[in-house]
Design an enzyme around this catalytic site. Structure first.
Site, PDB file in Angstrom:
ATOM      1  N   LYS A   1       6.962 -39.474 -41.293  1.00 13.99           N
ATOM      2  CA  LYS A   1       6.706 -40.720 -42.018  1.00 13.99           C
ATOM      3  C   LYS A   1       5.291 -40.670 -42.567  1.00 13.99           C
ATOM      4  CE  LYS A   1       6.604 -45.710 -41.635  1.00 13.99           C
ATOM      5  NZ  LYS A   1       6.881 -46.888 -40.823  1.00 13.99           N
TER       6      LYS A   1
ATOM      7  N   LYS B   1      10.375 -40.075 -44.817  1.00 15.53           N
ATOM      8  CA  LYS B   1      10.096 -41.340 -45.489  1.00 15.53           C
ATOM      9  C   LYS B   1       8.665 -41.353 -45.999  1.00 15.53           C
ATOM     10  CE  LYS B   1       9.645 -46.122 -44.142  1.00 15.53           C
ATOM     11  NZ  LYS B   1       9.761 -47.080 -43.091  1.00 15.53           N
TER      12      LYS B   1
ATOM     13  N   SER C   1      10.592 -49.535 -50.100  1.00 15.87           N
ATOM     14  CA  SER C   1      10.448 -50.728 -50.933  1.00 15.87           C
ATOM     15  C   SER C   1       9.776 -50.443 -52.271  1.00 15.87           C
ATOM     16  CB  SER C   1       9.660 -51.787 -50.160  1.00 15.87           C
ATOM     17  OG  SER C   1       8.396 -51.285 -49.751  1.00 15.87           O
TER      18      SER C   1
ATOM     19  N   GLU D   1       6.116 -32.386 -36.461  1.00 17.94           N
ATOM     20  CA  GLU D   1       6.635 -33.681 -36.000  1.00 17.94           C
ATOM     21  C   GLU D   1       8.153 -33.614 -35.793  1.00 17.94           C
ATOM     22  OE1 GLU D   1       5.205 -36.464 -35.170  1.00 17.94           O
ATOM     23  OE2 GLU D   1       3.214 -36.536 -36.098  1.00 17.94           O
TER      24      GLU D   1
ATOM     25  N   ARG E   1      -2.654 -47.385 -42.212  1.00 13.82           N
ATOM     26  CA  ARG E   1      -2.054 -46.771 -41.024  1.00 13.82           C
ATOM     27  C   ARG E   1      -2.357 -45.279 -40.979  1.00 13.82           C
ATOM     28  NH1 ARG E   1       0.868 -51.143 -39.923  1.00 13.82           N
ATOM     29  NH2 ARG E   1       2.477 -51.993 -41.286  1.00 13.82           N
TER      30      ARG E   1
ATOM     31  N   ARG F   1       5.559 -54.955 -47.077  1.00 13.12           N
ATOM     32  CA  ARG F   1       4.584 -55.782 -46.349  1.00 13.12           C
ATOM     33  C   ARG F   1       4.742 -57.245 -46.757  1.00 13.12           C
ATOM     34  NH1 ARG F   1       0.474 -51.050 -45.598  1.00 13.12           N
ATOM     35  NH2 ARG F   1       1.981 -49.727 -44.529  1.00 13.12           N
TER      36      ARG F   1
ATOM     37  N   TYR G   1      17.719 -49.882 -50.533  1.00 15.28           N
ATOM     38  CA  TYR G   1      17.964 -51.287 -50.841  1.00 15.28           C
ATOM     39  C   TYR G   1      19.021 -51.434 -51.936  1.00 15.28           C
ATOM     40  CZ  TYR G   1      13.754 -51.782 -48.066  1.00 15.28           C
ATOM     41  OH  TYR G   1      12.845 -51.706 -47.039  1.00 15.28           O
TER      42      TYR G   1
HETATM   43  C1  PBG Z   1       7.471 -50.044 -39.795  1.00 13.58           C
HETATM   44  C2  PBG Z   1       8.199 -49.819 -41.050  1.00 13.58           C
HETATM   45  C3  PBG Z   1       7.707 -49.908 -42.345  1.00 13.58           C
HETATM   46  C4  PBG Z   1       8.765 -49.636 -43.195  1.00 13.58           C
HETATM   47  C5  PBG Z   1       9.879 -49.408 -42.415  1.00 13.58           C
HETATM   48  N1  PBG Z   1       9.510 -49.499 -41.087  1.00 13.58           N
HETATM   49  C6  PBG Z   1       6.391 -50.335 -42.820  1.00 13.58           C
HETATM   50  C7  PBG Z   1       5.218 -49.474 -42.730  1.00 13.58           C
HETATM   51  O1  PBG Z   1       5.236 -48.387 -42.174  1.00 13.58           O
HETATM   52  O2  PBG Z   1       4.182 -49.918 -43.219  1.00 13.58           O
HETATM   53  C8  PBG Z   1       8.680 -49.632 -44.684  1.00 13.58           C
HETATM   54  C9  PBG Z   1       9.966 -49.665 -45.416  1.00 13.58           C
HETATM   55  C10 PBG Z   1       9.813 -49.926 -46.869  1.00 13.58           C
HETATM   56  O3  PBG Z   1       8.720 -49.900 -47.456  1.00 13.58           O
HETATM   57  O4  PBG Z   1      10.869 -50.177 -47.499  1.00 13.58           O
HETATM   58  N2  PBG Z   1       8.044 -51.096 -39.067  1.00 13.58           N
END
Ligand code: PBG
Length: 332
Positions: free
Chosen positions: A206, A258, A284, A243, A227, A216, A323
């Site tokens: 990730k 991701k 997203s 990982e 992060r 967010r 989505y």
């Molecule tokens: C963490 C999480 C995130 C997403 C899925 N699980 C947010 C992040 O890491 O900041 C993002 C998914 C997306 O952007 O569609 N709970």
């Protein structure tokens, strides 16, 4: 050799592209609704669904509208649903996450009751939706006085969340927090409590990304900062393999990459080495980019959506979180 050959006839690869039936016959990548997982948001304490402005067409659901959405997924033949909770109150340790009455756990029970044997029900296992500081773990102060995300204290919280989610009936737990050792820790906690059939989907690779912005808003994140100390640096590919190797050794039932489209090289590398199914998450911001450009008339929405998902699958993802899952299912 193609083109005009000095010694023979012109070789014509275009012949295989000459008609729609031929293109369909020779297509190497096919999308099927069962490959897709729809991520959904359920928000505590709202009377009606709330539109997410940076993700037009995606809503924060009430419990009722969430259950309707899950039923629609069953009707469309979609493979699974991934639930994210948006609690009414947050605190430093993310207490809502492992509270059986917390919104995500209540919603999981409602969805499993309604459609549980006809759809794979997945839950996000991470603290960021529930913490008032917005980080994926609990905070501590380092020796030199900085605020840091405490890896091992967070593992204890994840174990507790895992039990709450398994007890709520979730089939698959989506470990998205990027803490070291999270898969092994959660697996051990599940097994010790007798939840040996609950699956773990590890967000193995990730990457930190500006494309999480709309998410967010969707979860009303209170994060300030980033992060980068726990999510991977987009500059690196090799550490993704490390990982993945660790998550497999720790017992992951699926691994995920991701964001998806920016990291298709990593999806392909994961598919090559993974003995378990590989998923990829079209996040997203990937959704928002397509929708925004289409709204301006700059690209064709239907074509862009289909193309994006074909790319992800062709790279090697067997499962795609998107989505667009419901939108596209009817066209496959
Ligand atoms: C963490 C999480 C995130 C997403 C899925 N699980 C947010 C992040 O890491 O900041 C993002 C998914 C997306 O952007 O569609 N709970």
């Amino acid at each position: 050799m193609s083109g005009v050959g000095a010694t023979g006839p012109v070789v014509r690869p275009r012949r295989l592209r000459g008609s729609a039936p031929l293109r369909r016959l020779v297509a190497q990548t096919r999308l099927h609704p069962a490959d897709l997982v729809l991520p959904v948001f359920v928000r505590e304490g709202i009377e009606a669904p709330v539109e997410i402005s940076s993700m037009p067409g995606v809503r924060q659901h009430t419990l009722e509208s969430l259950v309707d959405e899950a039923r629609a997924c069953v009707e469309a033949g979609i493979g699974g649903i991934m639930l994210f909770g948006v609690p009414a109150t947050k605190d430093a340790r993310g207490s809502g996450a492992d509270d059986p009455q917390g919104i995500l756990n209540v919603a999981t029970r409602a969805v499993v009751d309604a459609v549980g044997d006809r759809l794979v029900v997945m839950t996000d296992l991470c603290l960021d939706e529930f913490t008032d500081h917005g980080h994926c773990g609990v905070l501590a102060t380092s020796a030199d006085g900085r605020s840091i995300v405490d890896n091992d204290a967070t593992l204890e919280r994840y174990a507790s969340m895992a039990l709450a989610q398994a007890e709520a009936g979730a089939h698959v737990l989506g470990l998205s927090g990027m803490m070291d050792g999270q898969v092994a820790h959660v697996r051990a906690a599940l097994d010790a409590a007798g939840h040996t059939d609950t699956l773990v989907l590890a967000y193995a690779a990730k990457y930190t990304s500006a494309l999480y912005g709309p998410f967010r808003e969707a979860v009303q994140s209170s994060l300030s900062g980033d992060r980068a100390t726990y999510q991977q640096d987009p500059a690196n590919a090799t550490e993704a393999l490390r990982e993945i190797e660790l998550d497999l050794a720790e017992g992951a039932d699926f691994i995920m990459v991701k964001p998806a489209q920016p990291h298709l090289d990593v999806v392909a590398a994961a598919a090559e080495v993974s003995p378990v199914p590989v998923a990829a998450y079209q996040i997203s911001g990937e959704y928002a980019q397509i929708v925004a450009a289409a709204e301006r008339g700059w690209i064709d929405r239907d074509a862009a959506v289909l193309e994006s998902l074909v790319h992800i699958k062709r790279a090697g993802a067997q499962i795609v979180l998107t989505y667009f899952a419901l939108e596209i299912a009817g066209r496959l």
